[in-house]
Design an enzyme around this catalytic site. Sequence first.
Site, PDB file in Angstrom:
ATOM      1  N   GLY A 192       0.283  13.851  -4.456  1.00 46.06           N
ATOM      2  CA  GLY A 192      -1.139  13.728  -4.754  1.00 46.06           C
ATOM      3  C   GLY A 192      -1.372  12.409  -5.470  1.00 46.06           C
ATOM      4  CB  THR A 222     -10.026  -6.497   2.915  1.00 42.32           C
ATOM      5  OG1 THR A 222      -9.096  -5.472   3.310  1.00 42.32           O
ATOM      6  CG2 THR A 222      -9.250  -7.709   2.441  1.00 42.32           C
ATOM      7  CG  ASP A 243      -1.783  -1.222   1.301  1.00 41.95           C
ATOM      8  OD1 ASP A 243      -2.225  -1.697   0.245  1.00 41.95           O
ATOM      9  OD2 ASP A 243      -1.978  -1.735   2.417  1.00 41.95           O
ATOM     10  CD  GLU A 244       4.795  -0.442   0.005  1.00 43.35           C
ATOM     11  OE1 GLU A 244       4.058  -0.782  -0.954  1.00 43.35           O
ATOM     12  OE2 GLU A 244       5.412  -1.260   0.709  1.00 43.35           O
ATOM     13  N   GLY A 245       1.714   2.865  -2.643  1.00 43.57           N
ATOM     14  CA  GLY A 245       1.372   3.712  -3.796  1.00 43.57           C
ATOM     15  C   GLY A 245       2.047   3.214  -5.069  1.00 43.57           C
ATOM     16  CE  LYS A 246       3.283  -2.559  -4.246  1.00 41.05           C
ATOM     17  NZ  LYS A 246       2.851  -2.149  -2.905  1.00 41.05           N
ATOM     18  N   GLY A 247       0.791   1.351  -7.346  1.00 43.48           N
ATOM     19  CA  GLY A 247      -0.134   1.435  -8.473  1.00 43.48           C
ATOM     20  C   GLY A 247      -0.011   2.782  -9.157  1.00 43.48           C
ATOM     21  CG  HIS A 274      -1.692  -1.859  -7.453  1.00 41.64           C
ATOM     22  ND1 HIS A 274      -0.762  -1.773  -6.457  1.00 41.64           N
ATOM     23  CD2 HIS A 274      -1.236  -2.767  -8.319  1.00 41.64           C
ATOM     24  CE1 HIS A 274       0.216  -2.609  -6.729  1.00 41.64           C
ATOM     25  NE2 HIS A 274      -0.053  -3.234  -7.847  1.00 41.64           N
TER      26      HIS A 274
HETATM   27  P1  GDP Z   1      -0.281   0.092  -3.746  1.00 41.37           P
HETATM   28  O1  GDP Z   1      -0.874  -1.227  -3.459  1.00 41.37           O
HETATM   29  O2  GDP Z   1       1.158   0.170  -3.344  1.00 41.37           O
HETATM   30  O3  GDP Z   1      -0.491   0.532  -5.148  1.00 41.37           O
HETATM   31  O4  GDP Z   1      -0.993   1.171  -2.847  1.00 41.37           O
HETATM   32  P2  GDP Z   1      -2.575   1.460  -2.676  1.00 41.37           P
HETATM   33  O5  GDP Z   1      -3.168   1.730  -3.972  1.00 41.37           O
HETATM   34  O6  GDP Z   1      -3.199   0.444  -1.820  1.00 41.37           O
HETATM   35  O7  GDP Z   1      -2.513   2.750  -1.752  1.00 41.37           O
HETATM   36  C1  GDP Z   1      -2.071   3.948  -2.146  1.00 41.37           C
HETATM   37  C2  GDP Z   1      -3.189   4.962  -1.985  1.00 41.37           C
HETATM   38  O8  GDP Z   1      -2.627   6.238  -1.932  1.00 41.37           O
HETATM   39  C3  GDP Z   1      -4.149   4.992  -3.150  1.00 41.37           C
HETATM   40  O9  GDP Z   1      -5.431   5.372  -2.681  1.00 41.37           O
HETATM   41  C4  GDP Z   1      -3.561   6.070  -4.053  1.00 41.37           C
HETATM   42  O10 GDP Z   1      -4.522   6.713  -4.892  1.00 41.37           O
HETATM   43  C5  GDP Z   1      -3.047   7.028  -3.039  1.00 41.37           C
HETATM   44  N1  GDP Z   1      -1.863   7.781  -3.407  1.00 41.37           N
HETATM   45  C6  GDP Z   1      -0.747   7.380  -4.081  1.00 41.37           C
HETATM   46  N2  GDP Z   1       0.163   8.373  -4.101  1.00 41.37           N
HETATM   47  C7  GDP Z   1      -0.387   9.407  -3.409  1.00 41.37           C
HETATM   48  C8  GDP Z   1       0.077  10.710  -3.040  1.00 41.37           C
HETATM   49  O11 GDP Z   1       1.196  11.108  -3.331  1.00 41.37           O
HETATM   50  N3  GDP Z   1      -0.782  11.474  -2.302  1.00 41.37           N
HETATM   51  C9  GDP Z   1      -2.021  11.058  -1.929  1.00 41.37           C
HETATM   52  N4  GDP Z   1      -2.776  11.875  -1.199  1.00 41.37           N
HETATM   53  N5  GDP Z   1      -2.469   9.837  -2.231  1.00 41.37           N
HETATM   54  C10 GDP Z   1      -1.665   9.030  -2.968  1.00 41.37           C
END
Ligand code: GDP
Length: 430
Positions: free
Chosen positions: A415, A302, A12-16, A40
């Site tokens: 963002g 989930t 959940d780091e924002g990889k997507g 993601h």
């Molecule tokens: P992933 O599994 O690593 O892709 O992460 P997730 O998608 O579960 O969680 C990342 C969340 O943070 C998502 O809701 C993204 O839209 C959001 N997100 C990613 N980068 C940023 C950012 O720089 N700022 C903000 N506010 N949200 C972000």
Amino acid sequence: MVKAVVGANWGDEGKGKITDMLAEKADIIVRFQGGANAGHTIVNNYGKFALHTLPSGVFYNHTTSIIGNGVALNIPILFNEIKSITDRNVPMPKILVSERCQMVMPYHILFDQYEEERLGGKSFGSTKSGIAPFYSDKYAKIGFQVSELFDEDLLKEKVVRICETKNVMLEHLYHKPLLVPDELLATLHEYKEMIAPYVCDVSAYLDQAIKDGKTILLEGQLGTLKDPDHGIYPMVTSSSTLAAYGAIGAGIPPYEIKQIVTVCKAYSSAVGAGAFVSEIFGDEADELRRRGGDGGEFGATTGRPRRMGWFDCVASKYGCRLQGTTDVAFTVLDVLGYLDEIPVCVGYEIDGEVTTDFPVTHRLEKAKPVLKTLPGWKCDIRGIKTYEELPENCRKYVEFIEGQIGYPITMVSNGPGRSDIIYRKSPFSK
Ligand code: GDP
């Protein structure tokens, strides 16, 4: 040129978002491990999407999306996901599935549920997507490869044989209804129809793509701390979350991976059980959870509220090291703009001694966070395009963390959108 996008922490780091962003200049995006147990979240011009199986490149016309052999493929979920995006006007993506990819079977999902029920309070907090039973079977050599759907004699014989084994467990350990071979065979026939148009020899395809000079992104799921070897075993996932595994899970030579972008979030969050040293609780955690990510820190698969914590330099330094990081993408920094002061975990105290080396699980469980508090910047940094324009305290936060982890932060995400990114030259870049 092959690049990997992977996580430094618990996922959940924002990889997507980072993959979706890098996909603009890529030709091929490959999922190389994991299954539909994590997701993601991607925000782009079509709207907001939660993807579980499809690679994050499916929103572009110019990319090919590949499910590599290392993935736990749930065929009905893949199909629903394709439908869920095309129903919302995203053009049909070009998708290829490795003939060596193995399938999550309906009984894997049942076994996951039954085992969690059996373990009760000692459960692993599984998402019950069948991932652990799937990988157990893969390595026990009783899994089903996609290619086997196309050999009817083999399939018939194997279905009978596997049902025999599974039914012993269902009857005697779980006391649940037994599998019926003919029903399972009928399900596999349906899977064959669904998947046939996409199946190919992915490693040969990628070999040619590399020779043709294409840009290939390997998209990881979860993060270093969920790796079965290097993570917080046993509270880990069942396939390797490391960039190195990208070579295996896609079928390419390891030396082709030239860039490893490790995604690190500006604070911590985790789902499921397991030690989480910098965890925070109560109102402090609730506020960060509510403001976090894009619309709150709740699991993409989930909907579970995520556990929250301050940035953990010990875990992230280790997380970046095991990934072989060339670039850190530092995400969700905008969310911290409300805080007067921001604590950061800079060490672990274990049995009275402070360390910055990430320990094995039984020692990790004893660790207490050593916190250092940095001043906040108290403003909204969304929309800022250059590093120099960020408030001084915000830059100091980035540079302090970079110094602690020792890997170059070359991208700062402020963002959720594709264009919310600030590129930066780092003194740590080689
Ligand atoms: P992933 O599994 O690593 O892709 O992460 P997730 O998608 O579960 O969680 C990342 C969340 O943070 C998502 O809701 C993204 O839209 C959001 N997100 C990613 N980068 C940023 C950012 O720089 N700022 C903000 N506010 N949200 C972000």
